[in-house]
Scaffold this motif. Sequence first.
Motif, PDB file in Angstrom:
ATOM      1  N   GLN A  82       1.072  -1.176   0.060  1.00 39.97           N
ATOM      2  CA  GLN A  82       0.054  -0.075   0.013  1.00 39.97           C
ATOM      3  C   GLN A  82       0.747   1.187  -0.028  1.00 39.97           C
ATOM      4  OE1 GLN A  82      -2.983  -0.084   3.087  1.00 39.97           O
ATOM      5  NE2 GLN A  82      -4.154  -1.231   1.863  1.00 39.97           N
ATOM      6  N   LEU A  83       1.862   1.216   0.650  1.00 41.52           N
ATOM      7  CA  LEU A  83       2.748   2.525   0.911  1.00 41.52           C
ATOM      8  C   LEU A  83       3.662   2.377  -0.472  1.00 41.52           C
ATOM      9  CD1 LEU A  83       4.387   2.253   4.370  1.00 41.52           C
ATOM     10  CD2 LEU A  83       2.471   3.770   3.389  1.00 41.52           C
ATOM     11  N   GLU A 117       2.329   1.610  -3.349  1.00 40.01           N
ATOM     12  CA  GLU A 117       1.418   2.019  -4.346  1.00 40.01           C
ATOM     13  C   GLU A 117       1.288   3.729  -3.863  1.00 40.01           C
ATOM     14  OE1 GLU A 117      -3.032   0.949  -5.842  1.00 40.01           O
ATOM     15  OE2 GLU A 117      -2.903   1.379  -4.071  1.00 40.01           O
ATOM     16  N   LEU A 118       1.342   4.009  -2.923  1.00 41.42           N
ATOM     17  CA  LEU A 118       1.326   5.554  -2.648  1.00 41.42           C
ATOM     18  C   LEU A 118       2.462   6.345  -3.357  1.00 41.42           C
ATOM     19  CD1 LEU A 118       0.121   7.228   0.403  1.00 41.42           C
ATOM     20  CD2 LEU A 118       2.421   7.773   0.087  1.00 41.42           C
ATOM     21  N   THR A 119       3.616   5.722  -3.040  1.00 39.02           N
ATOM     22  CA  THR A 119       4.775   6.256  -3.727  1.00 39.02           C
ATOM     23  C   THR A 119       4.368   6.573  -5.267  1.00 39.02           C
ATOM     24  OG1 THR A 119       6.136   4.235  -4.089  1.00 39.02           O
ATOM     25  CG2 THR A 119       6.461   5.624  -1.875  1.00 39.02           C
ATOM     26  N   ALA A 176       1.579   6.688  -6.389  1.00 39.27           N
ATOM     27  CA  ALA A 176       0.226   7.576  -6.976  1.00 39.27           C
ATOM     28  C   ALA A 176       0.711   8.994  -6.751  1.00 39.27           C
ATOM     29  CB  ALA A 176      -0.702   7.168  -6.060  1.00 39.27           C
ATOM     30  N   TYR A 177       1.848   9.180  -5.776  1.00 37.55           N
ATOM     31  CA  TYR A 177       2.165  10.557  -5.443  1.00 37.55           C
ATOM     32  C   TYR A 177       3.427  11.060  -6.137  1.00 37.55           C
ATOM     33  CZ  TYR A 177      -1.260  10.763  -1.563  1.00 37.55           C
ATOM     34  OH  TYR A 177      -2.416  10.379  -0.644  1.00 37.55           O
TER      35      TYR A 177
END
Lengths: 199, 261
Positions: B160-161, B163-165, B167-168
């Motif tokens: 999840q982290l 994917e966040l990196t 997405a951001y």
Amino acid sequence: MISCSQLSLSYGEHTILNQFSIDIPSEGITALSGPSGCGKTSLLRILAGLEQPQTGTITGFDPQKTAIQFQENRLFPWRTVEEHLTDVLPPHRASQLSHLLSLAQLEQAAKQLPKALSGGMQRRLSFVRTLALDASLYLLDEPFTGVDLPRITILMDFLKLLQLPVILSTHETEVLQLADRVIVLDGPPLRVIQVISQP
Amino acid sequence: MMRSIMAFLKRIVFPVLLPLVFWLGVWQFCAYQVDLWVDGRGNQLLLPYPLTVLETFVSLSLSPSFWHTIILSLLRILMGILLGCLLGGLCAIFTTTSTICHCLMSPVIRIMRATPVASFILLLLLWFYRNTVPTVVVALMVLPILWETMAQGITAVDPQLLELTRAYHFTPIQTIKILYLPSLRPYLFSGLANGVGLGWKSGVAAEVLCLPKLGIGTEIYLTKQNLNIPALFAWTIMVVALSFVMEQLLTLWVSKKGGSV
């Protein structure tokens, strides 16, 4: 206008979207409401470019310029509150750090790690971190879970001041009342039940 | 007052002093039995008294070559550990990011793990200078340990982290600094804790077989030649102490880097 046309998405035999189409005005706050698991999160993830639909097209915005707040907080356990914001704030907006901390009412917790924050504080941090990103469309998945009503009002007022399109999913009636329009959904597969424009 | 006494007992006496005194007592008792039952040079040839070893250690430590020897062995082994960490980390990156690399490299690394250290030493002695062999041997012993633990760490990074990196729009350097390095720190800690001990064992064994001009292993080999058992004990205790200190320093360094997990 953000236009989703004939979107289909399924995982194995589980169909989330089946030829789903919707037009969302690219201004103001649009709230997506519907039962858990109806496909709201999948729609937001498709708009953010994190899921690829098997069929269909999306037009009306640049997928590279979206910022999504995930349904989970997704905070780094080893980064402080302040670092979560400085990690994503573009250099030309670095001066907005204190404003974002103040918006989330996290000034006193700036040097704290996420484990020291309450659930509501973590959600607020996740919210302002998303706003710290440069974007032309903000996608917020249940942004106010665990946040109390007075703070929800402050944060919603700030979203209105942004003057950028915001699409959020929510279950809170207070948030639905503050949005510019509400799209009532059902599913899966996702379908539009009603679109309510609010003054 | 009572609380500080209890804290002292818990931190120093029970974990350190009590076992130390107990095992020194056992050693003293066994040496005494050898003295009693074996005539002549029993203590000097089989099991010296702790005090004899201490005297030998002090007399050895007064010689400048003693410290020179220790520094050279320390440097060889430290360089081997760092090289093993670097290569192990690279192997972990390649094998976790590419299936082809995983297929190609996994059997090699498994063979390296199973190969006796003596085979490595004798083979490397043909390929490298004798002073270099201990460093290469240590690196080859540490590499599989670090590879395995780091590969575990890379695959355990929170998806999840990750994917966040994406997405951001984090840069690769940001992703490494903010996500990978802190996530991998406990794995690096565990790999180093195992690797340092093994590094010292294999490094000194390599020195015993390669006999570099100055080295702890060379000194240990000479104690065997001269039947100087108190000196063998003194050097061995030195190796254990150095291994312990290096493990503590490296783990302290790893735990200080990048904040707390």
